[in-house]
Design a protein around this motif. Structure first.
Motif, PDB file in Angstrom:
ATOM      1  N   ARG A   1       0.836  -1.196   0.000  1.00  0.00           N
ATOM      2  CA  ARG A   1       0.000   0.000   0.000  1.00  0.00           C
ATOM      3  C   ARG A   1       0.878   1.256   0.000  1.00  0.00           C
ATOM      4  O   ARG A   1       0.585   2.233  -0.685  1.00  0.00           O
ATOM      5  CB  ARG A   1      -0.922  -0.014   1.217  1.00  0.00           C
ATOM      6  N   SER A   2       1.958   1.195   0.767  1.00  0.00           N
ATOM      7  CA  SER A   2       2.864   2.349   0.770  1.00  0.00           C
ATOM      8  C   SER A   2       3.494   2.536  -0.599  1.00  0.00           C
ATOM      9  O   SER A   2       3.649   3.661  -1.094  1.00  0.00           O
ATOM     10  CB  SER A   2       3.950   2.145   1.832  1.00  0.00           C
ATOM     11  N   PHE A   3       3.852   1.400  -1.202  1.00  0.00           N
ATOM     12  CA  PHE A   3       4.436   1.439  -2.536  1.00  0.00           C
ATOM     13  C   PHE A   3       3.427   2.017  -3.539  1.00  0.00           C
ATOM     14  O   PHE A   3       3.756   2.858  -4.378  1.00  0.00           O
ATOM     15  CB  PHE A   3       4.845   0.016  -2.923  1.00  0.00           C
ATOM     16  N   LEU A   4       2.165   1.574  -3.403  1.00  0.00           N
ATOM     17  CA  LEU A   4       1.127   2.065  -4.305  1.00  0.00           C
ATOM     18  C   LEU A   4       0.878   3.562  -4.070  1.00  0.00           C
ATOM     19  O   LEU A   4       0.678   4.334  -5.016  1.00  0.00           O
ATOM     20  CB  LEU A   4      -0.161   1.271  -4.074  1.00  0.00           C
ATOM     21  N   ARG A   5       0.907   3.966  -2.813  1.00  0.00           N
ATOM     22  CA  ARG A   5       0.705   5.385  -2.505  1.00  0.00           C
ATOM     23  C   ARG A   5       1.774   6.236  -3.190  1.00  0.00           C
ATOM     24  O   ARG A   5       1.475   7.286  -3.781  1.00  0.00           O
ATOM     25  CB  ARG A   5       0.764   5.605  -0.994  1.00  0.00           C
ATOM     26  N   ASP A   6       3.018   5.763  -3.142  1.00  0.00           N
ATOM     27  CA  ASP A   6       4.097   6.511  -3.778  1.00  0.00           C
ATOM     28  C   ASP A   6       3.899   6.578  -5.286  1.00  0.00           C
ATOM     29  O   ASP A   6       4.131   7.612  -5.925  1.00  0.00           O
ATOM     30  CB  ASP A   6       5.444   5.870  -3.462  1.00  0.00           C
TER      31      ASP A   6
ATOM     32  N   LEU B   1       0.996   6.313  -6.976  1.00  0.00           N
ATOM     33  CA  LEU B   1      -0.132   7.193  -7.307  1.00  0.00           C
ATOM     34  C   LEU B   1       0.261   8.666  -7.158  1.00  0.00           C
ATOM     35  O   LEU B   1      -0.109   9.526  -7.968  1.00  0.00           O
ATOM     36  CB  LEU B   1      -1.334   6.869  -6.417  1.00  0.00           C
ATOM     37  N   TYR B   2       0.985   8.953  -6.102  1.00  0.00           N
ATOM     38  CA  TYR B   2       1.414  10.328  -5.885  1.00  0.00           C
ATOM     39  C   TYR B   2       2.332  10.778  -7.012  1.00  0.00           C
ATOM     40  O   TYR B   2       2.230  11.905  -7.536  1.00  0.00           O
ATOM     41  CB  TYR B   2       2.131  10.441  -4.539  1.00  0.00           C
TER      42      TYR B   2
ATOM     43  N   LEU C   1      -3.182  13.177  -6.282  1.00  0.00           N
ATOM     44  CA  LEU C   1      -3.899  12.144  -5.541  1.00  0.00           C
ATOM     45  C   LEU C   1      -3.015  11.636  -4.416  1.00  0.00           C
ATOM     46  O   LEU C   1      -1.884  11.216  -4.620  1.00  0.00           O
ATOM     47  CB  LEU C   1      -4.262  10.969  -6.467  1.00  0.00           C
ATOM     48  N   ARG C   2      -3.573  11.682  -3.186  1.00  0.00           N
ATOM     49  CA  ARG C   2      -2.831  11.274  -2.014  1.00  0.00           C
ATOM     50  C   ARG C   2      -3.599  10.150  -1.305  1.00  0.00           C
ATOM     51  O   ARG C   2      -4.708  10.366  -0.818  1.00  0.00           O
ATOM     52  CB  ARG C   2      -2.621  12.466  -1.080  1.00  0.00           C
ATOM     53  N   PHE C   3      -2.983   8.971  -1.347  1.00  0.00           N
ATOM     54  CA  PHE C   3      -3.604   7.776  -0.765  1.00  0.00           C
ATOM     55  C   PHE C   3      -3.239   7.700   0.708  1.00  0.00           C
ATOM     56  O   PHE C   3      -2.064   7.693   1.075  1.00  0.00           O
ATOM     57  CB  PHE C   3      -3.107   6.531  -1.513  1.00  0.00           C
ATOM     58  N   CYS C   4      -4.254   7.648   1.578  1.00  0.00           N
ATOM     59  CA  CYS C   4      -4.037   7.708   3.025  1.00  0.00           C
ATOM     60  C   CYS C   4      -4.236   6.330   3.654  1.00  0.00           C
ATOM     61  O   CYS C   4      -5.164   5.591   3.305  1.00  0.00           O
ATOM     62  CB  CYS C   4      -5.016   8.692   3.671  1.00  0.00           C
TER      63      CYS C   4
ATOM     64  N   SER D   1      -6.229  -4.377  -5.051  1.00  0.00           N
ATOM     65  CA  SER D   1      -5.800  -4.843  -6.371  1.00  0.00           C
ATOM     66  C   SER D   1      -6.420  -4.033  -7.503  1.00  0.00           C
ATOM     67  O   SER D   1      -5.934  -4.053  -8.629  1.00  0.00           O
ATOM     68  CB  SER D   1      -6.158  -6.324  -6.539  1.00  0.00           C
ATOM     69  N   GLN D   2      -7.526  -3.322  -7.192  1.00  0.00           N
ATOM     70  CA  GLN D   2      -8.200  -2.531  -8.207  1.00  0.00           C
ATOM     71  C   GLN D   2      -7.949  -1.033  -8.030  1.00  0.00           C
ATOM     72  O   GLN D   2      -8.441  -0.213  -8.819  1.00  0.00           O
ATOM     73  CB  GLN D   2      -9.731  -2.780  -8.143  1.00  0.00           C
ATOM     74  N   LEU D   3      -7.178  -0.674  -7.007  1.00  0.00           N
ATOM     75  CA  LEU D   3      -7.061   0.731  -6.656  1.00  0.00           C
ATOM     76  C   LEU D   3      -6.420   1.548  -7.768  1.00  0.00           C
ATOM     77  O   LEU D   3      -6.842   2.675  -8.068  1.00  0.00           O
ATOM     78  CB  LEU D   3      -6.259   0.867  -5.363  1.00  0.00           C
ATOM     79  N   HIS D   4      -5.394   0.994  -8.409  1.00  0.00           N
ATOM     80  CA  HIS D   4      -4.722   1.759  -9.467  1.00  0.00           C
ATOM     81  C   HIS D   4      -5.650   2.014 -10.646  1.00  0.00           C
ATOM     82  O   HIS D   4      -5.612   3.048 -11.291  1.00  0.00           O
ATOM     83  CB  HIS D   4      -3.452   1.034  -9.912  1.00  0.00           C
TER      84      HIS D   4
END
Length: 1021
Positions: free
Chosen positions: A842-847, A849-850, A857-860, A951-954
């Motif tokens: 999730r942290s990897f995905l947040r980076d 997306l940002y 977009l900032r994933f919290c 898995s669908q967030l991106h």
């Protein structure tokens, strides 16, 4: 592609390749280059199909084009075969469409997994084979059946041309091929081979105690590697073979599997399988050898002791069937006898002695010959039965008992006098009438002093008498459904309806076998006798009368003739008669028992081979000596030998176990039976002494008691541990409840099996079980955690402690093994690790997306990472799909009051409208808040749906039009184009969105328009 994205993709374990709409490689990471055998730089710009033309027309091309055409995804496995001779490569591929009309590939090397799967499948097949052999050994009545199962199963598993067992007799220098399986187009090689005909060194080869492997029998250096005759291989038609010994020495047995059409390189797994099958069947082969030896002895014994059976009885047609249950020629517990006892009188005997094989053969000979002797000497059927019963019970000549029909037929009055001793009731068919004869007493051997009555029956012309054993009446498809005497009677009536007795016995047995669904479980004997016409019998009677009166002067035909009285021979007392010569030979030939006679004072009078083998004295050395010579000094000093004779004299019999002394001074543990021998007047004329060497049995019993005590102390109070003992080779010797609960085997199923069956196929191939034993032996203890296999094939994660057990002298006598099922603990640890990995993902995905949205977009991870809430004009107001207009109106009103330009106001309302629509579509209802401060407006949208799958967030955040519901929409893609900043927190408890729009665009324009990010959407990060 940004350097950040390239860094992310380059760090993936999977290979990644991007192809554009013209199938050119526009991106490849380091793993992809490694698998392709090229550098990254060399791959970029190449046309995929030109680089690898061999992939055209394969499933790869089909899937790539389908994904690009249908804008879908594909997940499949494919094997690449390289023309330049590289090993084939198995790949797992995930194919995603890209915005340029091409595809993005993620793939990984799964060769190791495929090999492990193949190994596991092969192991399962081979375990099934071993299980089939083991089950055959439990079910089969014939050892040969087990071996036939083994060679057929092994040949099928390994694809052999031939597979057989070979027995080697070094004394005769003969090898015998048995239980052969061969390819249908190959000739049989079963039979004996005189090994001397195939080279001087062939016997040495057969006596080697280790496995021999020949990849190519035509190799020039074969003779240097193995002392094996090429001529013998040519004779049995083998060009490559594996030969696994089952035993070593002069009586070696081996399992041989091989090829006939050319060489073959045998793999370690194949060699190991042959060894395992050889080991599993070693005891069966030994049993077969013992069975064969017993069969030969029994046949010789029966042939030697078999009296001549008279099947020609005047006036009586006879048809007989006799077949033992075991496949041992004429050896069995059922027997019959027909013989003349006096002129005009014939004895009919049928019997069933307990047991089968050699034991039954010896007892049949004893019963039959004694019975003949009594009947020859004039005893009636009941007298003969009583004498026989008293002799065999007094002298322990029967292991079990014998059922008998003893009848004497007198031709002159057609009477049959009989004694029926616990046997099946004979059946008489007389026209339409059916009669069964009555029993006259108990079976022979059940106890001394039994009495037997005698009955008689007159048999008329056309009558049929059927004598049979319980192998026919107790036949049936199972033990609950038996034929019985009524069923047998029905078959007899049907078969006898045509009046033909010849061949009738075989026909009756055929019908019985059909009722039993093809197989008789027990020995079977059937005697059918049909009486002829009256004038025929009369003619025979007249001939007999004329013959008996030929010593007197002729008389007138009208002179009445007195019948000649029956000859009455006195029955001599048993104590006064010498042993029957044939019975004496039988006793003398027994090698496993010391059997000899003592006079009343204990002096040795006879000596057999078993006594010589067990005690070490030759007959010439020991006959005439006192039997106390076999006793220890302590026993002799306390008068124990004489006490034994005194007890036997008083009670008739004495039995004990104790130490005895051989000629060489060594001790052995003996089972001794002394029986007092008395004449008819009760006078003692000696003793019969039978001794067996029980040393090995006593040692085994002591060892068992020691093991049981150790094990009892070991497992006391333990239920959650599998605790069991093994011998030094790894064979399971004991089993506790914890072991049964954890591993699934009952003691009956696992004791006697090798502990390697608890290990995975991979561990077995690499010799892990044997390595653990070696480490425990050397270091005293071995401990590890790893996968183990239950009986049902399921795996569990085990903590294992293996301890070497040694005696006082340091000798290894086994191992103690303690196993704990810690699957739950491992699972908890895996869950913890997986949660940690999810957090990292999730942290990897947040980076990502940002980075991809350039900060929009900032994933919290939680609510604390959401922005601070500005003062709210409208706070947590619920709405549904009918309240969307009100949400838009409230946002427009707040934005207008802040002086936001019309364009930016409309953009914000568009973003809020999309967010609110998503909320009511996925959660039916939601809450919104409108907050504002001097520089910006915030709109909070909160729903209580299931959240967005990680898995669908991106896709949900970046892909235009993506939705998980049957609805239209533009999702985050539209919000990112119309809103300055978005915060997103999504979990299984719901989703919170914060949309923030500045009152004026930043100066300078540090956010700018987001790039086209759709090309990264399907990476599946």
């Amino acid at each position: 592609m940004t350097s950040r994205m390239e860094e992310i993709l380059g760090a993936l374990d999977d290979a990644c390749v991007a192809l554009d709409g013209d199938w050119r490689i526009v991106y490849a990471n380091a793993e992809a280059a490694r698998l392709a055998g090229e550098s990254v730089e060399a791959l970029i710009g190449l046309n995929h199909w030109e680089k690898w033309p061999e992939l055209l027309g394969t499933r790869l091309e089909e899937e790539y084009r389908r994904v690009a055409r249908e804008q879908t995804t594909a997940h499949f496995e494919h094997q690449l075969v390289f023309p330049e001779g590289r090993e084939p490569l198995w790949l797992e591929l995930r194919v995603h469409p890209s915005a340029q009309g091409g595809v993005i590939l993620f793939f990984r090397d799964i060769n190791a997994r495929k090999q492990a799967d193949a190994l596991a499948a092969a192991h399962l097949r081979r375990e099934t084979l071993i299980k089939r052999i083991a089950e055959s050994a439990l079910r089969a009545e014939q050892a040969r059946t087990v071996l036939e199962t083994a060679v057929a199963g092994l040949a099928e598993e390994l694809g052999l041309d031939r597979c057989y067992y070979v027995l080697h007799d070094s004394a005769r220098s003969v090898g015998t091929v048995i239980c052969e399986w061969r390819r249908s187009d190959l000739p049989s090689v079963a039979g004996e081979y005189v090994l001397a005909n195939y080279g001087d060194n062939i016997s040495a080869f057969y006596q080697l105690g280790h496995i021999q492997v020949v990849d190519d029998a035509n190799a020039p250096d074969l003779a240097a590697k193995i002392p094996l005759s090429k001529r013998l291989l040519d004779r049995v038609g083998l060009t490559a073979l594996i030969r696994a010994p089952l035993s070593a020495g002069s009586a070696i047995t081996a399992l041989v599997g091989g090829m006939s059409d050319g060489p073959r390189v045998w793999t370690p797994e194949e060699i190991a399988l042959v060894q395992v099958v050889a080991s599993e069947t070693a005891e069966v082969v030994q049993a077969l050898q013992v069975q064969e030896r017993n069969r030969r002895i029994a046949m010789v014994l029966q042939d030697a002791l078999q009296p001549r059976i008279a099947h020609d009885v005047p006036g009586v047609s006879i048809d007989v069937y006799l077949k033992p249950a075991l496949d041992e020629a004429n050896v069995g517990g059922d027997f019959y006898d027909i013989f003349p006892v006096q002129q005009g009188r014939y004895a009919f005997v049928i019997g069933d002695v307990s047991g089968k094989g050699l034991e039954a053969a010896a007892q049949v000979s004893t019963v039959r010959n004694m019975l003949r002797a009594f009947l020859y000497q004039g005893a009636s059927p009941s007298q003969a039965a009583a004498y026989l019963n008293d002799v065999v019970t007094a002298n322990d000549l029967l292991v079990g008992f014998a059922t008998l029909f003893v009848g004497v037929y007198d031709m002159r009055d057609r009477s049959l006098r009989y004694a029926l001793c616990g046997h099946e009731l004979p059946i008489v068919l007389s026209g339409d009438d059916v009669r069964t004869l009555e029993t006259c007493g108990p079976p022979i051997g059940v106890g001394r002093g039994a009495t037997y009555t005698e009955n008689s029956i007159a048999l008329m012309p056309g009558d049929l008498l059927a004598l049979y054993t319980d192998g026919l009446s107790e036949a049936g498809p199972d033990w609950r459904t038996l034929l019985g005497s009524d069923g047998l009677t029905s078959i007899l009536r049907r078969r006898f309806s045509n009046g033909q007795i010849e061949g009738m016995a075989t026909g009756v047995v055929t019908d019985v076998a059909a009722f039993a669904e093809g197989r008789l479980r027990d020995d079977a004997c059937l005697i059918l006798m049909e009486w002829g016409e009256a004038e025929v019998l009369a003619a025979h009677s007249l001939t007999l009368i004329d013959h008996t009166q030929s010593r007197v002067s002729p008389t007138s035909p009208n002179t009445p003739q007195e019948p000649v009285p029956a000859v009455s021979l006195p029955i001599r007392p048993w104590g006064e008669r010498h042993l029957d010569e044939q019975f004496r030979l039988l006793v003398e030939s027994v090698a496993d028992y010391a059997i000899f006679l003592l006079d009343p004072h204990g002096q040795i009078k006879t000596w057999n081979k078993g006594a010589e083998r067990i005690k070490g004295y030759a007959a010439s050395e020991i006959i005439g000596k006192h039997f106390s010579i076999f006793y220890t000094t302590e026993d002799v000093q306390r008068g124990h030998p004489l006490d034994e004779l005194a007890i036997a004299t008083a009670e008739g019999r004495y039995e004990e176990e104790g130490w005895r002394i051989r000629k060489d001074g060594s001790r052995f543990w003996a089972n001794v039976v002394i029986t007092a021998l008395r004449d008819e007047s009760g006078g003692l004329y000696g003793f019969a002494k039978v001794t067996r060497d029980f040393t090995e049995r006593r040692r085994a019993e002591q060892h068992l008691r020691r093991s049981e005590e150790r094990f009892r102390l070991l497992v006391q109070g333990v239920r959650d541990y599998a605790i069991f003992m093994m011998d030094p080779s790894g064979i399971v010797a004991s089993w506790n409840e914890g072991a049964q609960r954890i591993k699934g085997y009952t003691p009956h199923e696992i004791v006697g099996q090798h502990f390697s069956r608890f290990y995975t196929p991979e561990d077995i191939v690499f010799g892990k079980p044997e390595r653990e034993l070696a480490i425990a032996t050397a270091e005293g203890r071995y401990e590890e955690e790893g996968w183990r296999i239950r009986k049902d094939g399921s795996r569990f994660w085990a903590n294992v402690v293996l301890t070497a057990l040694k005696d006082e002298s340091g000798g290894l006598y086994g191992f103690a093994k303690v196993t704990r099922d810690i699957t739950d603990r491992r699972h908890a640890e895996e869950v913890r690790i997986q949660n940690m990995r999810d957090q990292i993902s999730r942290s990897f995905l947040r980076d990502i997306l940002y980075s991809v949205t350039e900060g929009r977009l900032r994933f919290c991870e939680n609510d604390s990472e959401l922005p601070a809430r500005a003062p709210c004009r409208i706070n947590d107001t619920e709405f549904d799909r009918f309240g969307l207009a009100g949400v838009r109106a409230d946002v427009r009103s707040a934005a207008t009051s802040l002086g936001i330009s019309d364009q930016r106001l409309n953009d914000l309302v568009t973003a809020v409208s999309e967010a609110a629509m998503n909320a009511v579509v996925h959660a039916k209802s939601a809450q919104y808040s409108v907050c504002e401060h001097r520089e910006a407006i915030q709109v909070w949208i909160k729903d209580y749906g299931n959240g967005i799958e990680i898995s669908q967030l991106h896709r949900a955040t970046l892909e235009r039009g993506f939705t998980t519901e049957d609805s239209l929409g533009h999702g985050f893609w539209l919000m990112l184009h119309t809103c300055d900043r978005i915060w997103l927190h999504s979990s299984s408890a719901g989703t919170t969105l914060v949309l923030e729009q500045d009152t004026v665009p930043p100066d300078p324009l540090w956010l700018g328009q987001p790039r086209d990010v759709s090309q990264f959407v399907n990476f599946g990060v």
